[in-house]
Design an enzyme around this catalytic site. Structure first.
Site, PDB file in Angstrom:
ATOM      1  N   ILE A  17       1.076  -1.315  -0.579  1.00  0.00           N
ATOM      2  CA  ILE A  17      -0.259   0.226   0.242  1.00  0.00           C
ATOM      3  C   ILE A  17       1.494   1.450  -0.071  1.00  0.00           C
ATOM      4  O   ILE A  17       1.083   2.306  -0.404  1.00  0.00           O
ATOM      5  CB  ILE A  17      -0.461  -0.282   1.111  1.00  0.00           C
ATOM      6  N   GLY A  18       1.841   1.091   0.921  1.00  0.00           N
ATOM      7  CA  GLY A  18       2.668   2.318   0.820  1.00  0.00           C
ATOM      8  C   GLY A  18       4.738   1.789   1.171  1.00  0.00           C
ATOM      9  O   GLY A  18       4.718   0.512   2.612  1.00  0.00           O
ATOM     10  N   GLY A  20       8.549   3.908   3.542  1.00  0.00           N
ATOM     11  CA  GLY A  20       8.515   5.321   3.698  1.00  0.00           C
ATOM     12  C   GLY A  20       9.528   4.624   4.794  1.00  0.00           C
ATOM     13  O   GLY A  20      10.068   3.900   5.624  1.00  0.00           O
ATOM     14  N   GLY A  21      10.662   4.686   3.754  1.00  0.00           N
ATOM     15  CA  GLY A  21      12.323   4.753   4.546  1.00  0.00           C
ATOM     16  C   GLY A  21      12.528   3.037   5.060  1.00  0.00           C
ATOM     17  O   GLY A  21      12.304   2.491   4.157  1.00  0.00           O
ATOM     18  N   LYS A  39       1.875  -3.661   8.634  1.00  0.00           N
ATOM     19  CA  LYS A  39       2.759  -2.573   8.909  1.00  0.00           C
ATOM     20  C   LYS A  39       4.166  -3.383   9.089  1.00  0.00           C
ATOM     21  O   LYS A  39       3.953  -3.790   9.848  1.00  0.00           O
ATOM     22  CB  LYS A  39       2.167  -1.141   9.981  1.00  0.00           C
ATOM     23  N   ASP A 177       1.791  16.262  14.853  1.00  0.00           N
ATOM     24  CA  ASP A 177       1.846  16.519  13.760  1.00  0.00           C
ATOM     25  C   ASP A 177       1.152  15.756  12.593  1.00  0.00           C
ATOM     26  O   ASP A 177       1.234  14.684  11.264  1.00  0.00           O
ATOM     27  CB  ASP A 177       3.633  15.213  12.849  1.00  0.00           C
TER      28      ASP A 177
HETATM   29  C1  LIG Z   1      -3.545   4.626   0.215  1.00  0.00           C
HETATM   30  N1  LIG Z   1      -4.369   3.341   0.850  1.00  0.00           N
HETATM   31  C2  LIG Z   1      -4.078   2.691   1.910  1.00  0.00           C
HETATM   32  C3  LIG Z   1      -5.236   1.731   2.510  1.00  0.00           C
HETATM   33  N2  LIG Z   1      -5.397   1.530   3.984  1.00  0.00           N
HETATM   34  C4  LIG Z   1      -4.935   1.324   4.507  1.00  0.00           C
HETATM   35  N3  LIG Z   1      -3.336   2.182   4.778  1.00  0.00           N
HETATM   36  C5  LIG Z   1      -2.355   2.267   6.106  1.00  0.00           C
HETATM   37  N4  LIG Z   1      -1.577   2.865   5.390  1.00  0.00           N
HETATM   38  C6  LIG Z   1      -1.384   3.822   4.237  1.00  0.00           C
HETATM   39  C7  LIG Z   1       0.307   4.126   3.970  1.00  0.00           C
HETATM   40  C8  LIG Z   1       0.802   4.340   2.766  1.00  0.00           C
HETATM   41  C9  LIG Z   1       0.121   5.968   3.131  1.00  0.00           C
HETATM   42  C10 LIG Z   1      -0.997   6.109   3.465  1.00  0.00           C
HETATM   43  C11 LIG Z   1      -1.380   5.239   4.562  1.00  0.00           C
HETATM   44  C12 LIG Z   1      -2.853   1.519   6.798  1.00  0.00           C
HETATM   45  C13 LIG Z   1      -2.085   0.920   8.127  1.00  0.00           C
HETATM   46  C14 LIG Z   1      -1.628   1.529   8.687  1.00  0.00           C
HETATM   47  N5  LIG Z   1      -0.354   2.479   8.919  1.00  0.00           N
HETATM   48  C15 LIG Z   1      -3.504   0.568   9.336  1.00  0.00           C
HETATM   49  N6  LIG Z   1      -4.610  -0.163   7.837  1.00  0.00           N
HETATM   50  C16 LIG Z   1      -4.583   0.714   6.651  1.00  0.00           C
HETATM   51  N7  LIG Z   1      -5.548   0.794   5.538  1.00  0.00           N
HETATM   52  C17 LIG Z   1      -5.681   1.525   1.378  1.00  0.00           C
HETATM   53  N8  LIG Z   1      -5.249   2.149   0.286  1.00  0.00           N
END
Ligand SMILES: Cn1cc(Nc2nc(NC3CCCCC3)c3c(C#N)c[nH]c3n2)cn1
Length: 323
Positions: A17-18, A20-21, A39, A177
């Site tokens: 999903i994403g 960072g470092g 995570k 933040d």
């Molecule tokens: C783009 N996008 C996001 C989701 N859902 C989602 N994103 C999470 N983090 C994303 C990581 C990248 C930056 C934005 C937050 C977490 C999370 C944590 N930490 C715990 N639950 C989550 N669910 C589906 N698509």
């Protein structure tokens, strides 16, 4: 596709999903095809202070689960010397991406999201782990007080204990933040995914998360910029819960006008000066929802003492569900 094992349970990785470092967030499926977010934090290059900040974040997230549904669910976690895995509820999308893709926001949806954000931030302010320390200190110091009449030495230590615990009183958790990327949409409501405690591991510029707003100044309260007592990157106790109100106000300003109050100023130094400059008037173009206009104006007051509080915002007429 690769799989991840957490506490003996295997998860199939669907996508990243994403990142960072050294932290990455995956969308995963468990054996019963339930969707989760995992995570992953690589601790190999992290210094002890960073490791500590991550453990602190997990402790808070774990502790706050019980108080509000607006805090992302943490189902399990695994911490070793080289990595951390956190098994969490998976959101459909983060608020930053959602805002970027939506030009107009439905007023009812905006109002509902606002209530969710306020509740999430009130939870971390109210039940900040540190205020739990206070209860422990106060109860222990009171018990000492009522034991047999203490001699001066014990009185002195009680005094120290009380001062110490009162210090904790005023410092709940202040996020300091807050930005849209800290919230995810789960079904129809917003949930807070982090408390700004874990060190912002600098994302490598190639990372998808580079637009996850790490390091943006657009939500920074004036007092954080003026606060000369703190070292860079260290939140100082001077930043009160009112700092989070300013940041939430910037998020709501963006959901109302399509941009944050200082977004058009691209030079970062000029932007910082504008945020603290009382003669730089923030524009509030007229809108149909006068209550929302009032909320925005009261959140974006530069003097934190005159700024509206979270409790007052939760009681504000804007949240009353009239037509
Ligand atoms: C783009 N996008 C996001 C989701 N859902 C989602 N994103 C999470 N983090 C994303 C990581 C990248 C930056 C934005 C937050 C977490 C999370 C944590 N930490 C715990 N639950 C989550 N669910 C589906 N698509």
């Amino acid at each position: 596709n690769e799989s991840i094992v957490i506490k003996g349970k295997r998860f199939l990785v669907l996508k990243m999903i994403g990142r960072g470092g050294s932290s990455k967030v995956y969308q995963v499926l468990d054996q019963r095809n339930q969707l989760f977010a995992v995570k992953y934090v690589n601790l190999e290059e992290a210094d002890p202070q960073t490791v500590e900040s991550y453990k602190n974040e997990i402790e808070h997230l774990n502790h706050l689960q019980q108080y509000s549904d607006q805090i992302i669910k943490l189902y399990d976690y695994e911490i070793t010397n080289s990595y951390i895995y956190m098994l969490m509820e998976c959101g459909n999308l983060d608020l930053n991406t959602w805002l970027r893709n939506r030009k107009t926001v439905n007023p009812l949806e905006r109002k509902f999201y606002w209530k969710n954000m306020l509740e999430a931030v009130q939870t971390i302010h109210k039940h900040g782990y540190l205020s739990i320390c206070l209860e422990l200190y106060l109860s222990s110091s009171v018990t000492i007080m009522f034991s047999k009449v203490p001699h001066t030495q014990t009185l002195h230590s009680i005094r120290v204990l009380l001062v110490f615990s009162v210090t904790f009183l005023c410092v709940g958790i202040v996020h300091s933040d807050l930005k849209p990327a800290n919230f995810v949409i789960v079904n129809a409501s917003l949930k807070l995914i982090d408390f700004g405690i874990a060190n912002r591991i600098q994302p490598d510029v190639t990372s998808i998360m580079k637009d996850s707003q790490v390091g943006t100044l657009n939500y920074m309260p004036p007092e954080a910029i003026k606060d000369t007592s703190s070292q860079p990157g260290k939140a100082s106790f001077k930043i009160s819960t009112k700092g989070d109100v300013w940041s939430l106000g910037c998020i709501m300003y963006c959901m109302t006008y399509g941009k944050t109050p200082f977004q058009t100023i691209t030079n970062q130094i000029t932007k910082l000066h504008a945020i603290i400059d009382p003669t730089h008037e923030i524009e509030f173009p007229d809108i149909a929802e006068k209550d929302l206009l009032d909320v925005l104006k009261r959140c974006l007051v530069r003097n934190p003492r005159e700024r509206i509080s979270i409790a007052e915002l939760l009681a504000h007429s804007y949240l009353k569900l009239q037509s």
